[in-house]
Write a protein that holds these residues in place. Structure first.
Motif, PDB file in Angstrom:
ATOM      1  N   VAL A 370       1.019  -1.197  -0.001  1.00 48.04           N
ATOM      2  CA  VAL A 370      -0.053   0.072  -0.065  1.00 48.04           C
ATOM      3  C   VAL A 370       0.851   1.113   0.000  1.00 48.04           C
ATOM      4  O   VAL A 370       0.487   1.958  -0.573  1.00 48.04           O
ATOM      5  N   ILE A 371       1.845   1.267   0.877  1.00 46.76           N
ATOM      6  CA  ILE A 371       2.719   2.404   0.933  1.00 46.76           C
ATOM      7  C   ILE A 371       3.498   2.723  -0.238  1.00 46.76           C
ATOM      8  O   ILE A 371       3.681   3.636  -0.919  1.00 46.76           O
ATOM      9  N   SER A 372       4.097   1.646  -1.135  1.00 50.57           N
ATOM     10  CA  SER A 372       4.412   1.665  -2.247  1.00 50.57           C
ATOM     11  C   SER A 372       3.810   2.365  -3.264  1.00 50.57           C
ATOM     12  O   SER A 372       4.467   3.037  -4.080  1.00 50.57           O
ATOM     13  N   LYS A 373       2.589   2.160  -3.439  1.00 54.88           N
ATOM     14  CA  LYS A 373       1.621   2.675  -4.170  1.00 54.88           C
ATOM     15  C   LYS A 373       1.438   4.226  -4.197  1.00 54.88           C
ATOM     16  O   LYS A 373       0.478   4.883  -5.157  1.00 54.88           O
ATOM     17  N   ILE A 374       1.647   4.622  -3.096  1.00 47.82           N
ATOM     18  CA  ILE A 374       1.101   6.242  -2.648  1.00 47.82           C
ATOM     19  C   ILE A 374       2.037   7.063  -3.466  1.00 47.82           C
ATOM     20  O   ILE A 374       3.546   7.147  -3.092  1.00 47.82           O
ATOM     21  N   ASP A 375       1.942   7.963  -4.125  1.00 46.88           N
ATOM     22  CA  ASP A 375       2.464   9.379  -4.446  1.00 46.88           C
ATOM     23  C   ASP A 375       2.464  10.323  -3.213  1.00 46.88           C
ATOM     24  O   ASP A 375       1.432  10.903  -3.099  1.00 46.88           O
ATOM     25  N   PHE A 376       3.407  10.432  -2.302  1.00 46.26           N
ATOM     26  CA  PHE A 376       3.337  11.309  -1.242  1.00 46.26           C
ATOM     27  C   PHE A 376       3.481  13.034  -1.642  1.00 46.26           C
ATOM     28  O   PHE A 376       2.973  13.858  -0.822  1.00 46.26           O
ATOM     29  N   SER A 377       3.790  13.175  -2.583  1.00 46.13           N
ATOM     30  CA  SER A 377       4.074  14.439  -3.171  1.00 46.13           C
ATOM     31  C   SER A 377       2.376  15.046  -3.392  1.00 46.13           C
ATOM     32  O   SER A 377       2.104  16.286  -3.464  1.00 46.13           O
ATOM     33  N   LYS A 378       1.416  14.132  -3.704  1.00 39.45           N
ATOM     34  CA  LYS A 378       0.058  14.420  -3.950  1.00 39.45           C
ATOM     35  C   LYS A 378      -0.804  13.967  -2.789  1.00 39.45           C
ATOM     36  O   LYS A 378      -1.995  14.062  -2.825  1.00 39.45           O
ATOM     37  N   PHE A 379      -0.208  13.484  -1.700  1.00 45.87           N
ATOM     38  CA  PHE A 379      -0.952  12.850  -0.704  1.00 45.87           C
ATOM     39  C   PHE A 379      -1.775  13.796   0.111  1.00 45.87           C
ATOM     40  O   PHE A 379      -1.146  14.763   0.579  1.00 45.87           O
ATOM     41  N   SER A 380      -3.273  13.782   0.323  1.00 46.04           N
ATOM     42  CA  SER A 380      -3.900  14.933   1.148  1.00 46.04           C
ATOM     43  C   SER A 380      -3.528  14.495   2.656  1.00 46.04           C
ATOM     44  O   SER A 380      -4.046  13.621   3.123  1.00 46.04           O
ATOM     45  N   LEU A 381      -3.162  15.611   3.176  1.00 48.52           N
ATOM     46  CA  LEU A 381      -3.260  15.725   4.797  1.00 48.52           C
ATOM     47  C   LEU A 381      -4.633  16.273   5.193  1.00 48.52           C
ATOM     48  O   LEU A 381      -4.839  16.157   6.652  1.00 48.52           O
ATOM     49  N   VAL A 382      -5.351  16.589   4.378  1.00 46.13           N
ATOM     50  CA  VAL A 382      -6.996  16.979   4.917  1.00 46.13           C
ATOM     51  C   VAL A 382      -7.814  15.990   5.129  1.00 46.13           C
ATOM     52  O   VAL A 382      -8.040  15.337   3.876  1.00 46.13           O
ATOM     53  N   LYS A 383      -8.117  15.752   6.069  1.00 49.14           N
ATOM     54  CA  LYS A 383      -8.928  14.569   6.288  1.00 49.14           C
ATOM     55  C   LYS A 383     -10.512  15.116   6.358  1.00 49.14           C
ATOM     56  O   LYS A 383     -11.005  16.213   7.137  1.00 49.14           O
ATOM     57  N   LYS A 384     -11.213  14.464   5.581  1.00 50.06           N
ATOM     58  CA  LYS A 384     -12.806  14.749   5.700  1.00 50.06           C
ATOM     59  C   LYS A 384     -13.358  13.726   6.752  1.00 50.06           C
ATOM     60  O   LYS A 384     -13.155  12.622   6.856  1.00 50.06           O
ATOM     61  N   ASN A 385     -14.197  14.466   7.406  1.00 49.32           N
ATOM     62  CA  ASN A 385     -15.082  13.339   8.453  1.00 49.32           C
ATOM     63  C   ASN A 385     -16.430  12.786   7.756  1.00 49.32           C
ATOM     64  O   ASN A 385     -17.294  13.624   7.551  1.00 49.32           O
ATOM     65  N   VAL A 386     -16.564  11.721   7.567  1.00 51.62           N
ATOM     66  CA  VAL A 386     -17.561  11.045   7.007  1.00 51.62           C
ATOM     67  C   VAL A 386     -18.673  10.497   7.648  1.00 51.62           C
ATOM     68  O   VAL A 386     -18.505   9.822   8.783  1.00 51.62           O
ATOM     69  N   GLN A 387     -19.758  11.112   7.553  1.00 51.12           N
ATOM     70  CA  GLN A 387     -20.599  10.923   8.749  1.00 51.12           C
ATOM     71  C   GLN A 387     -21.448   9.457   8.331  1.00 51.12           C
ATOM     72  O   GLN A 387     -21.826   9.230   7.574  1.00 51.12           O
ATOM     73  N   LYS A 388     -21.555   8.632   9.521  1.00 45.53           N
ATOM     74  CA  LYS A 388     -22.165   7.420   9.597  1.00 45.53           C
ATOM     75  C   LYS A 388     -23.600   7.810  10.235  1.00 45.53           C
ATOM     76  O   LYS A 388     -23.799   8.511  10.760  1.00 45.53           O
ATOM     77  N   GLU A 389     -24.294   6.525  10.085  1.00 44.76           N
ATOM     78  CA  GLU A 389     -25.514   6.610  11.051  1.00 44.76           C
ATOM     79  C   GLU A 389     -25.037   6.827  12.447  1.00 44.76           C
ATOM     80  O   GLU A 389     -24.275   6.332  13.233  1.00 44.76           O
ATOM     81  N   VAL A 390     -25.733   8.074  13.029  1.00 40.56           N
ATOM     82  CA  VAL A 390     -25.588   8.288  14.496  1.00 40.56           C
ATOM     83  C   VAL A 390     -26.714   8.109  15.166  1.00 40.56           C
ATOM     84  O   VAL A 390     -27.932   8.524  14.699  1.00 40.56           O
ATOM     85  N   LEU A 391     -26.826   7.467  16.360  1.00 44.10           N
ATOM     86  CA  LEU A 391     -27.736   7.095  17.307  1.00 44.10           C
ATOM     87  C   LEU A 391     -28.084   8.565  17.998  1.00 44.10           C
ATOM     88  O   LEU A 391     -27.398   9.268  18.145  1.00 44.10           O
ATOM     89  N   ASP A 392     -29.526   8.711  18.003  1.00 42.06           N
ATOM     90  CA  ASP A 392     -29.982   9.683  18.692  1.00 42.06           C
ATOM     91  C   ASP A 392     -29.790   9.794  20.061  1.00 42.06           C
ATOM     92  O   ASP A 392     -30.448   8.834  20.853  1.00 42.06           O
ATOM     93  N   TRP A 393     -29.016  10.591  20.746  1.00 42.60           N
ATOM     94  CA  TRP A 393     -28.584  10.449  22.018  1.00 42.60           C
ATOM     95  C   TRP A 393     -29.657  11.022  22.979  1.00 42.60           C
ATOM     96  O   TRP A 393     -29.664  10.547  24.066  1.00 42.60           O
ATOM     97  N   ARG A 394     -30.597  11.676  22.381  1.00 44.15           N
ATOM     98  CA  ARG A 394     -32.028  11.864  23.231  1.00 44.15           C
ATOM     99  C   ARG A 394     -32.765  11.029  23.456  1.00 44.15           C
ATOM    100  O   ARG A 394     -33.682  11.286  24.309  1.00 44.15           O
TER     101      ARG A 394
END
Length: 395
Positions: A370-394
């Motif tokens: 996996v590491i071998s296939k990554i071009d780190f010059s283009k690798f994104s450090l910006v992480k998106k928060n992917v929303q999954k199903e969230v239980l209603d805490w109320r």
């Protein structure tokens, strides 16, 4: 013109995590497109814990960067000071060298410190071992924090991958590799009983238990009481005891003192060792009759040896376990009962067809691929928060 190699830094803080990382390090070092930068911190550089950096160097990694970080104090304040020194020492190192990726494993405070330093220096982080659960120690919180600090995740099971993605991690960053703990099965020759008997002075004519007991860092005020319960059970157990030093955690010094006193009485048939070389450790697992304590080795490695395990207390609570593991509370009566069950021929026979769920022994190769296939010059450090199903805490 030669292609510039990816500079991959692997940081290890103890003999325990190096036992897993060594295979990843060897795989990275063997790749034509990568340059390994090994770094040792923490217990590796402490004589009282065996100065285990020597094991790294004896494995052929002669250019290990050594950064002394341990404060010498295993109190809560001392561990916090070690964490701060690790951030400081690694930050200075990161500022002085160019790296494409920092590889970290597990859930230790020194590894959290390494991630903090790398994050501040904008170096991508690959974390091995996310998504696992061990509810009885601060490691659980550290592990989940490392997931959020990291940019690539190599997890050991599909269930772990689901947990990582449930924390909002993007699916393309998550890779199921299996555990590199199991890569030893096809890569190393275990020491034989005769070699272990000569080198360590072990008498294999009796039943033998390996004891690995670490502090419960969420209950550190009870360390002396918990260790006393274990020792009382060991006194009554009909077997010889091989004991290992615990990790450098809060109050680990208490455990060491009590175990050394126990081993000092010849009537207890016990020996205590600082970390062993990998071939000796694996040879021991292949030769003994059971494991006692609260180490993750009893959960992950032991099934490969069909080895009965008496898992004490809550340190590994929540981990996926196989049928070789007998769970007992931390009291001497329950521990002794678990030991007797684990030593019974019927229990040992029940493990003959068991296979390890934690991987196929190819984790290191999968990680390096996996590491071998990554071009780190283009690798994104910006992480998106992917929303999954969230239980209603109320509700």
């Amino acid at each position: 013109m030669d292609k510039v190699k990816k500079r991959i830094c692997v940081i290890t803080g103890s003999r325990a995590d190096y036992g897993l990382l060594c295979w990843v390090m060897k795989e990275i070092a063997s790749r034509a497109d990568m340059e390994l930068v090994p770094v040792a911190v923490g217990a590796h550089l402490e004589p009282d814990w065996g100065y285990t950096v020597k094991h790294i160097e004896s494995d052929g990694f002669t250019d290990v960067v050594k950064i002394k970080t341990f404060s010498g104090d295993t109190s809560a304040c001392g561990i916090a000071s070690t964490t701060a020194e690790t951030v400081k020492g690694l930050s200075a190192f990161f500022a002085s060298t160019q790296l494409d990726l920092v590889v970290l494993l597990g859930d230790r405070y020194e590894i959290l410190a390494a991630a903090m330093a790398a994050l501040i220096h904008n170096i991508p982080i690959a974390h091995l071992g996310g998504g696992e659960i061990s509810e009885g120690v601060i490691d659980d919180s550290i592990r989940h924090a490392l997931t959020k600090l990291s940019h690539l995740h190599f997890v050991i099971t599909e269930k772990c991958a689901e947990r990582v993605m449930a924390m909002g991690e993007e699916s393309w960053r998550v890779h199921v590799s299996g555990s590199p703990r199991l890569d030893f099965m096809s890569r190393i020759k275990f020491s034989s009983k005769d070699e272990l008997a000569q080198k360590l002075g072990i008498d294999f004519s009796r039943k033998i238990a390996l004891v690995i007991f670490h502090p419960l860092t969420l209950e550190n005020k009870n360390t002396e009481e918990q260790t006393a319960e274990l020792i009382e059970a060991l006194k009554q157990a009909d077997c010889s005891k091989i004991m290992f030093y615990p990790n450098i955690d809060t109050n680990s010094g208490t455990i060491i003192k009590m175990l050394e006193e126990f081993a000092g009485d010849k009537e207890n048939n016990a020996k205590i060792f600082k970390p062993l070389e990998m071939a000796d450790y694996l040879g021991l697992l292949n030769s003994i009759d059971l494991m006692i304590g609260n180490s993750s080795a009893g959960i992950v490695e032991s099934p490969s040896f069909k080895l009965p395990v008496v898992n004490i207390g809550d340190r590994q609570k929540g981990r996926d376990c196989m049928r070789n593991v007998i769970h007992v509370p931390n009291n001497s009566t329950a521990i002794l009962k678990g030991i007797m069950e684990a030593l019974s021929p019927s229990f040992k026979d029940s493990l003959k067809d068991m296979e390890n769920i934690y991987g196929d022994g190819m984790a290191s190769r999968k990680i390096a691929d996996v590491i071998s296939k990554i071009d780190f010059s283009k690798f994104s450090l910006v992480k998106k928060n992917v929303q999954k199903e969230v239980l209603d805490w109320r509700k």
